[in-house]
Design a protein around this motif. Structure first.
Motif, PDB file in Angstrom:
ATOM      1  N   GLY A  84      38.461  30.297  41.803  1.00  0.00           N
ATOM      2  CA  GLY A  84      39.765  30.718  41.372  1.00  0.00           C
ATOM      3  C   GLY A  84      40.301  30.206  40.018  1.00  0.00           C
ATOM      4  N   VAL A  85      39.975  28.986  39.665  1.00  0.00           N
ATOM      5  CA  VAL A  85      40.224  28.510  38.346  1.00  0.00           C
ATOM      6  C   VAL A  85      39.425  28.962  37.181  1.00  0.00           C
ATOM      7  CG1 VAL A  85      40.034  26.459  36.746  1.00  0.00           C
ATOM      8  CG2 VAL A  85      41.010  26.122  39.022  1.00  0.00           C
ATOM      9  N   LEU A  86      38.261  29.388  37.595  1.00  0.00           N
ATOM     10  CA  LEU A  86      37.163  30.037  36.549  1.00  0.00           C
ATOM     11  C   LEU A  86      37.272  31.633  36.412  1.00  0.00           C
ATOM     12  CD1 LEU A  86      34.161  27.926  37.656  1.00  0.00           C
ATOM     13  CD2 LEU A  86      35.219  27.497  35.713  1.00  0.00           C
ATOM     14  N   GLN A  87      37.576  32.354  37.530  1.00  0.00           N
ATOM     15  CA  GLN A  87      37.364  33.696  37.515  1.00  0.00           C
ATOM     16  C   GLN A  87      38.542  34.418  36.691  1.00  0.00           C
ATOM     17  OE1 GLN A  87      36.950  35.502  41.371  1.00  0.00           O
ATOM     18  NE2 GLN A  87      34.750  36.257  40.431  1.00  0.00           N
ATOM     19  N   GLY A  88      38.147  35.416  35.944  1.00  0.00           N
ATOM     20  CA  GLY A  88      39.112  35.996  35.055  1.00  0.00           C
ATOM     21  C   GLY A  88      39.198  37.498  35.915  1.00  0.00           C
ATOM     22  N   GLU A  89      39.891  38.572  35.415  1.00  0.00           N
ATOM     23  CA  GLU A  89      39.868  39.679  36.041  1.00  0.00           C
ATOM     24  C   GLU A  89      38.671  40.683  35.726  1.00  0.00           C
ATOM     25  OE1 GLU A  89      44.037  40.212  35.290  1.00  0.00           O
ATOM     26  OE2 GLU A  89      43.873  38.609  36.440  1.00  0.00           O
ATOM     27  N   GLY A  90      38.342  41.282  36.159  1.00  0.00           N
ATOM     28  CA  GLY A  90      37.194  42.431  35.867  1.00  0.00           C
ATOM     29  C   GLY A  90      35.800  41.851  35.718  1.00  0.00           C
ATOM     30  N   ASP A  91      34.921  42.628  35.250  1.00  0.00           N
ATOM     31  CA  ASP A  91      33.610  42.060  34.848  1.00  0.00           C
ATOM     32  C   ASP A  91      33.496  41.659  33.383  1.00  0.00           C
ATOM     33  OD1 ASP A  91      30.978  41.983  34.303  1.00  0.00           O
ATOM     34  OD2 ASP A  91      30.299  43.908  35.009  1.00  0.00           O
ATOM     35  N   PRO A  92      33.168  40.162  33.462  1.00  0.00           N
ATOM     36  CA  PRO A  92      33.100  39.517  32.068  1.00  0.00           C
ATOM     37  C   PRO A  92      32.044  40.102  31.083  1.00  0.00           C
ATOM     38  CG  PRO A  92      32.125  38.011  33.895  1.00  0.00           C
ATOM     39  CD  PRO A  92      32.948  39.241  34.497  1.00  0.00           C
TER      40      PRO A  92
END
Ligand code: GDP
Length: 297
Positions: A84-92
């Motif tokens: 949750g802390v690491l993830q941004g939206e979409g495909d990095p």
């Protein structure tokens, strides 16, 4: 990449799983150690605090402490919170490069690995997506940096915009755009000037180039070894220029990893790639799950 943090956490979790039955107090004690480990890894204090709060809320309830494998459950909660802390939206790893020629603006401090990363990403776009890429160096104050990009271009088989002495960065950006359109390139990458510190001239120049190029992506390259400084630099660049993502370099080094963990929570910007060495293929897209897996060992 996260050796120290990973070692510390596995120590805490090994003890927790060996203990068998757990009280809420046992979990709290373990989480205090996790908090210290995060801070030692140079994770920013508010991020570490929020993280522990979120884990504690879920991990001290009866559903966990009374379960058959409480230790495992706590680890699972930590794992999910890390994602949750690491993830941004979409495909990095997916760069916005439709509507050719798509401009990509590369910004960052001198020595962060900006030129190397520009070439690594160009190679990736060429090799993996079959894109025709044109790279241009805008670092008019450092002829060696312009030369470096040309050499890397030759090495990886990617064209660079010919260097014209005396041209200013905005003029180079315009020429890159024209050349990219006329030459049928899919992408053109603008490697802006770097400086040792964020100063007015650096920002003014990057902003002027941004306004001319209207980039589809503005990628900020920061040195992952600098921990919270990397996050501060990202905040400032985003504030002054606006960035669409971050590339953390030198993640092959023995950095403490805090920058990776704090970046999105503090700046709201996703990490898109990590640099893992000097070689042209030493770059990886940033996968929250993979990183969480590495942290938990
Ligand atoms: P710039 O001034 O920001 O353009 O930085 P450069 O691209 O010239 O990189 C500075 C040095 O860092 C070079 O020696 C690069 O090979 C090295 N470098 C860049 N990225 C990485 C990385 O991810 N890992 C390691 N170990 N070295 C890197």
């Amino acid at each position: 990449m996260f050796e120290n943090l990973s070692d510390r956490l596995s120590g805490v979790f090994d003890r927790l799983t060996k203990q068998g039955a757990l009280s809420a107090e046992d979990v709290k004690t373990a989480l205090r150690e996790v908090r210290v480990a995060l801070l030692e890894a140079d994770v920013s204090l508010p991020v570490a605090r929020e993280f522990i709060k979120a884990v504690e809320k879920q991990a001290t309830g009866a559903a966990v402490t009374k379960s058959v494998t409480p230790g495992q459950q706590v680890i699972k909660i930590v794992h999910d919170e890390l994602i949750g802390v690491l993830q941004g939206e979409g495909d990095p790893g997916k760069l916005k490069i439709d509507n050719p020629p798509a401009p990509i603006l590369m910004v960052g401090l001198q020595g962060s690995g900006k030129t190397t990363t520009t070439a690594k990403l160009a190679k990736r776009l060429k090799d993996r997506e079959g894109k025709r890429v044109l790279m241009a160096s805008l670092d008019v104050n450092r002829p060696a940096a312009m030369e470096q990009l040309a050499i890397l271009g030759q090495q990886i088989g990617v064209d660079t915009l010919p260097i014209v002495k005396g041209e200013d960065p905005v003029a180079i950006a315009r020429r890159a755009k024209t050349q990219a359109s006329l030459g049928g390139y899919d992408v053109y990458m603008l490697d802006t000037a770097g400086r040792l510190h964020i100063d007015h001239e650096l920002i003014a120049q990057a902003a002027a180039v941004r306004d001319v190029a209207n980039p589809r992506e503005t990628l900020l390259v920061v040195d992952g070894l600098t921990g919270q400084d990397a996050v501060n630099v990202a905040e400032e660049f985003d504030d002054k220029i606006g960035v669409s993502g971050v590339v953390l370099t030198r993640m092959d080094g023995d950095g403490r990893g805090g920058a990776a963990l704090s970046m999105r929570a503090v700046t709201g910007k996703p990490i898109r790639f990590v640099g893992l060495g000097e070689r042209m293929d030493a770059i990886e897209e940033f996968h929250a799950e993979r990183i969480a897996g590495r942290i938990l060992g």
